[in-house]
Design an enzyme around this catalytic site. Structure first.
Site, PDB file in Angstrom:
ATOM      1  N   GLY A 137      -1.589   6.398  -2.661  1.00 23.96           N
ATOM      2  CA  GLY A 137      -2.699   6.275  -3.606  1.00 23.96           C
ATOM      3  C   GLY A 137      -3.807   5.410  -2.990  1.00 23.96           C
ATOM      4  O   GLY A 137      -4.986   5.778  -2.999  1.00 23.96           O
ATOM      5  N   HIS A 138      -3.418   4.255  -2.419  1.00 22.63           N
ATOM      6  CA  HIS A 138      -4.415   3.394  -1.762  1.00 22.63           C
ATOM      7  C   HIS A 138      -5.054   4.123  -0.588  1.00 22.63           C
ATOM      8  O   HIS A 138      -6.263   4.023  -0.360  1.00 22.63           O
ATOM      9  CB  HIS A 138      -3.752   2.117  -1.230  1.00 22.63           C
ATOM     10  CG  HIS A 138      -3.163   1.230  -2.285  1.00 22.63           C
ATOM     11  ND1 HIS A 138      -1.811   1.050  -2.435  1.00 22.63           N
ATOM     12  CD2 HIS A 138      -3.753   0.467  -3.237  1.00 22.63           C
ATOM     13  CE1 HIS A 138      -1.585   0.206  -3.421  1.00 22.63           C
ATOM     14  NE2 HIS A 138      -2.740  -0.158  -3.937  1.00 22.63           N
TER      15      HIS A 138
ATOM     16  N   GLY B  85      -8.924   3.309  -8.097  1.00 27.92           N
ATOM     17  CA  GLY B  85      -8.136   4.452  -8.554  1.00 27.92           C
ATOM     18  C   GLY B  85      -8.264   4.657 -10.062  1.00 27.92           C
ATOM     19  O   GLY B  85      -8.310   3.700 -10.830  1.00 27.92           O
ATOM     20  N   GLU B  86      -8.283   5.920 -10.459  1.00 29.97           N
ATOM     21  CA  GLU B  86      -8.289   6.237 -11.902  1.00 29.97           C
ATOM     22  C   GLU B  86      -6.946   5.920 -12.547  1.00 29.97           C
ATOM     23  O   GLU B  86      -6.828   5.914 -13.760  1.00 29.97           O
ATOM     24  CB  GLU B  86      -8.638   7.713 -12.107  1.00 29.97           C
ATOM     25  CG  GLU B  86     -10.084   8.026 -11.769  1.00 29.97           C
ATOM     26  CD  GLU B  86     -10.452   9.473 -12.039  1.00 29.97           C
ATOM     27  OE1 GLU B  86      -9.533  10.293 -12.285  1.00 29.97           O
ATOM     28  OE2 GLU B  86     -11.660   9.772 -11.992  1.00 29.97           O
ATOM     29  N   LYS B  87      -5.933   5.677 -11.738  1.00 33.32           N
ATOM     30  CA  LYS B  87      -4.623   5.302 -12.290  1.00 33.32           C
ATOM     31  C   LYS B  87      -4.782   4.104 -13.236  1.00 33.32           C
ATOM     32  O   LYS B  87      -4.151   4.037 -14.278  1.00 33.32           O
ATOM     33  CB  LYS B  87      -3.686   4.976 -11.118  1.00 33.32           C
ATOM     34  CG  LYS B  87      -2.559   4.030 -11.439  1.00 33.32           C
ATOM     35  CD  LYS B  87      -1.294   4.771 -11.678  1.00 33.32           C
ATOM     36  CE  LYS B  87      -0.126   3.945 -12.136  1.00 33.32           C
ATOM     37  NZ  LYS B  87      -0.108   2.561 -11.790  1.00 33.32           N
ATOM     38  N   ASP B  88      -5.622   3.145 -12.822  1.00 32.45           N
ATOM     39  CA  ASP B  88      -5.931   1.996 -13.691  1.00 32.45           C
ATOM     40  C   ASP B  88      -7.244   2.308 -14.404  1.00 32.45           C
ATOM     41  O   ASP B  88      -8.287   1.722 -14.093  1.00 32.45           O
ATOM     42  CB  ASP B  88      -6.037   0.723 -12.849  1.00 32.45           C
ATOM     43  CG  ASP B  88      -4.695   0.347 -12.246  1.00 32.45           C
ATOM     44  OD1 ASP B  88      -3.790  -0.020 -12.998  1.00 32.45           O
ATOM     45  OD2 ASP B  88      -4.545   0.462 -11.016  1.00 32.45           O
TER      46      ASP B  88
ATOM     47  N   LEU C 251       0.818  -1.212   0.000  1.00 34.54           N
ATOM     48  CA  LEU C 251       0.000   0.000   0.000  1.00 34.54           C
ATOM     49  C   LEU C 251       0.856   1.268   0.000  1.00 34.54           C
ATOM     50  O   LEU C 251       1.927   1.318   0.597  1.00 34.54           O
ATOM     51  CB  LEU C 251      -0.918  -0.008   1.228  1.00 34.54           C
ATOM     52  CG  LEU C 251      -1.836  -1.228   1.337  1.00 34.54           C
ATOM     53  CD1 LEU C 251      -2.689  -1.138   2.609  1.00 34.54           C
ATOM     54  CD2 LEU C 251      -2.730  -1.368   0.106  1.00 34.54           C
TER      55      LEU C 251
ATOM     56  N   SER D 283       2.481   3.910  -7.566  1.00 34.66           N
ATOM     57  CA  SER D 283       2.199   2.526  -7.935  1.00 34.66           C
ATOM     58  C   SER D 283       3.037   1.622  -7.042  1.00 34.66           C
ATOM     59  O   SER D 283       4.171   1.970  -6.679  1.00 34.66           O
ATOM     60  CB  SER D 283       2.604   2.308  -9.404  1.00 34.66           C
ATOM     61  OG  SER D 283       2.755   0.932  -9.658  1.00 34.66           O
TER      62      SER D 283
HETATM   63  O1  PAF Z   1      -5.921  -2.673  -8.963  1.00 31.76           O
HETATM   64  C1  PAF Z   1      -5.621  -3.683  -8.298  1.00 31.76           C
HETATM   65  O2  PAF Z   1      -4.885  -3.613  -7.298  1.00 31.76           O
HETATM   66  C2  PAF Z   1      -6.171  -5.036  -8.704  1.00 31.76           C
HETATM   67  O3  PAF Z   1      -6.257  -5.140 -10.089  1.00 31.76           O
HETATM   68  C3  PAF Z   1      -7.516  -5.360  -8.037  1.00 31.76           C
HETATM   69  C4  PAF Z   1      -8.602  -4.411  -8.458  1.00 31.76           C
HETATM   70  C5  PAF Z   1      -7.366  -5.339  -6.530  1.00 31.76           C
HETATM   71  C6  PAF Z   1      -7.961  -6.776  -8.445  1.00 31.76           C
HETATM   72  O4  PAF Z   1      -7.031  -7.724  -8.056  1.00 31.76           O
END
Ligand code: PAF
Length: 279
Positions: free
Chosen positions: A37-38, A148-151, A34, A186
């Site tokens: 961002g988290h 997150g919008e990062k992904d 973590l 990240s």
């Molecule tokens: O973004 C992530 O950390 C992962 O892709 C997720 C959403 C927890 C699924 O494993």
């Protein structure tokens, strides 16, 4: 105090008790390691829910590369101390057998939106994400889920599957959190060497410059080419994609007449960085 739960049966009981008391439950799905961002997702979850579950599960099904899975950073003790400090109620950290018990045979596959960009370069990745997120929604029974919008593409895939499968959860996208120099946070950033870490912000800088040029009228293809050249000059390796796409459908975008997103996946040493920005 954050309670650590590893079994979905125990989690279900805990969540049922909260819901009987009329509480709204929020979940932040993560793979651990973590960072701020988290923690920004946790803050959003705390602000918009009565009880917050963070899940940590390094999902083997979404890794298309065994060495990436092996090298994925893991430190549950440190993660737990961050979650305690952030006021998280439950850390749900199931083992692989809890999520994928013997005989597990189901795959959730989201057509269309999963296919370009990450989907093209990481075959099977989004099937793994869609499957585990569907399971985490089932296991946590949360009413709100924070991503997150990062992904960015992942967020669109999760929205699609939630609608398509009538899952009663509201998916909330939260802004990308960046280091002061612009690098998107990240879990993989810890794998950058000191020299690579210095180079890394050049990706965001090139994307910002391309976005500014597009807004000033430079043709999209020309602005992207300039960004690719800047990225190569900064010392990055392969550019898997650097593209302008429609924000929701991720269809290719030729101009800025609709909401668009610039998305990139680029190698730096043996670390794959992804980023995206609104244009
Ligand atoms: O973004 C992530 O950390 C992962 O892709 C997720 C959403 C927890 C699924 O494993």
């Amino acid at each position: 105090m954050t309670q650590v739960i590893r079994s979905s049966a125990e989690l279900r009981e805990r969540v049922a008790a909260w819901k009987r008391s009329g509480m709204l439950v929020g979940v932040v799905p993560t793979m651990g390691a973590l960072h701020d961002g988290h923690l920004s997702l946790v803050r959003a979850a705390r602000a918009q829910s009565d009880r917050v579950i963070v899940t940590i599960f390094v999902n083997p099904m979404q890794f298309n590369n065994a060495s990436d899975l092996e090298k994925y950073p893991r430190d549950e003790g440190h993660d737990l101390s961050l979650l305690e400090a952030a006021g998280v109620d439950v850390l749900f950290a199931p083992g692989v057998d809890e999520v994928y018990p013997q005989g597990f045979a189901t795959k959730v596959s989201v057509a269309g939106i999963s296919e370009p960009l990450e989907g093209a370069f990481r075959p099977g990745h989004f099937d793994g994400v869609a499957t585990v997120v569907s399971k985490l929604f089932g296991m946590t029974q949360a009413g709100r889920a924070f991503f997150g919008e990062k992904d960015w593409q992942q967020l669109q895939v999760v929205r699609r599957l939630t609608t398509d499968l009538n899952i009663p959860v509201r998916v909330i996208g939260c802004p990308t959190i960046r280091e002061e120099d612009g690098l998107a946070m990240s879990s993989r950033n810890v794998r950058l060497s000191a020299a690579e870490r210095e180079t890394a912000p050049a990706l965001h800088a090139a994307m910002q410059a391309a976005a500014a040029a597009m807004r000033e009228g430079t043709p999209v293809a020309e602005a992207l080419d300039t960004a690719r050249a800047a990225i190569a000059a900064a010392g990055f390796g392969t550019v898997e994609y650097l593209d302008l796409r429609r924000a929701e459908s991720l269809a290719p975008a030729e101009d800025l007449s609709e909401p668009v997103r610039m998305l990139a996946a680029i190698w730096l040493g043996d670390v794959r960085l992804i980023d995206n920005i609104a244009v």
